[in-house]
Design a protein around this motif. Structure first.
Motif, mmCIF file in Angstrom:
data_model
loop_
_atom_site.group_PDB
_atom_site.id
_atom_site.type_symbol
_atom_site.label_atom_id
_atom_site.label_comp_id
_atom_site.label_asym_id
_atom_site.label_seq_id
_atom_site.Cartn_x
_atom_site.Cartn_y
_atom_site.Cartn_z
ATOM 1 N N ARG A 241 -24.488 11.993 16.291
ATOM 2 C CA ARG A 241 -23.357 12.821 15.861
ATOM 3 C C ARG A 241 -22.083 12.017 16.076
ATOM 4 N NH1 ARG A 241 -24.898 17.986 14.708
ATOM 5 N NH2 ARG A 241 -26.880 18.575 15.613
ATOM 6 N N VAL A 242 -21.314 11.897 15.023
ATOM 7 C CA VAL A 242 -20.072 11.134 15.091
ATOM 8 C C VAL A 242 -18.920 12.022 14.669
ATOM 9 C CG1 VAL A 242 -21.172 8.919 14.675
ATOM 10 C CG2 VAL A 242 -20.392 10.263 12.753
ATOM 11 N N SER A 243 -17.773 11.731 15.225
ATOM 12 C CA SER A 243 -16.588 12.494 14.828
ATOM 13 C C SER A 243 -16.010 11.859 13.564
ATOM 14 C CB SER A 243 -15.553 12.486 15.946
ATOM 15 O OG SER A 243 -15.141 11.159 16.211
ATOM 16 N N ARG A 244 -15.538 12.701 12.655
ATOM 17 C CA ARG A 244 -14.980 12.234 11.392
ATOM 18 C C ARG A 244 -13.454 12.199 11.426
ATOM 19 N NH1 ARG A 244 -18.674 9.865 8.050
ATOM 20 N NH2 ARG A 244 -20.663 10.853 8.427
ATOM 21 N N VAL A 245 -12.908 12.165 12.614
ATOM 22 C CA VAL A 245 -11.456 12.104 12.750
ATOM 23 C C VAL A 245 -11.027 10.657 12.568
ATOM 24 C CG1 VAL A 245 -9.531 12.514 14.323
ATOM 25 C CG2 VAL A 245 -11.533 14.029 14.352
ATOM 26 N N PRO A 246 -10.073 10.391 11.660
ATOM 27 C CA PRO A 246 -9.646 8.998 11.479
ATOM 28 C C PRO A 246 -8.950 8.484 12.733
ATOM 29 C CG PRO A 246 -8.349 10.471 10.100
ATOM 30 C CD PRO A 246 -9.402 11.300 10.761
ATOM 31 N N VAL A 247 -9.206 7.266 13.044
ATOM 32 C CA VAL A 247 -8.640 6.631 14.223
ATOM 33 C C VAL A 247 -7.262 6.102 13.863
ATOM 34 C CG1 VAL A 247 -8.989 4.786 15.892
ATOM 35 C CG2 VAL A 247 -10.938 6.036 14.990
#
Length: 139
Positions: A99-105
């Motif tokens: 599971r990965v977060s899709r928030v742009p860095v």
């Protein structure tokens, strides 16, 4: 040994004998041509017996593989009723998804080059998602 006398194995035995005899015959034919003055045939005179040896090698390897599988089937004990009561812990064949977060860095400061900024975002994403593989990168 009964497995080696099935129709499929009889066809393999016959094919092996036909190929080996044929390849050795072609090798002998090239030897006679080489003796007659055709120098190129010396290479072919060596090549055909190598083909025959390869056929014997593959046949022998398949034969051993079949006999080994037969021996392993006999050595495996039949499952008992007590063993069926407890479920066996099997290793999963497919890896669990990460599971990965899709928030742009946020981009790191001071990068004037667009490719360098994209690479730094990629590295920051990998650092923020330690269990992810590089192929999981959403950007």
């Amino acid at each position: 040994m009964k497995r080696l006398w099935t129709p499929a194995w009889i066809a393999r035995h016959v094919a092996m004998v036909v190929l080996v005899v044929g390849f050795l015959g072609l090798g002998w034919w090239q030897v006679t041509r080489a003796a007659g003055g055709n120098t190129l045939s010396f290479g072919y005179a060596i090549e055909w017996p190598v083909f025959a040896a390869f056929v014997v090698f593959v046949w022998w390897r398949e034969l051993r593989h079949t006999l080994r599988a037969e021996r392993e089937e006999r050595s495996i004990p039949a499952p008992s009723a007590a063993a069926d009561a407890e479920p066996a812990a099997a290793t999963p064949a497919v890896r669990r998804p990460v599971r990965v977060s899709r928030v742009p860095v946020a981009p790191t400061g001071g990068a004037d080059d667009g490719e360098l900024a994209a690479y730094n975002r990629y590295l920051a994403w990998l650092n923020a998602n330690p269990g992810a593989r590089p192929g999981d990168y959403p950007g």
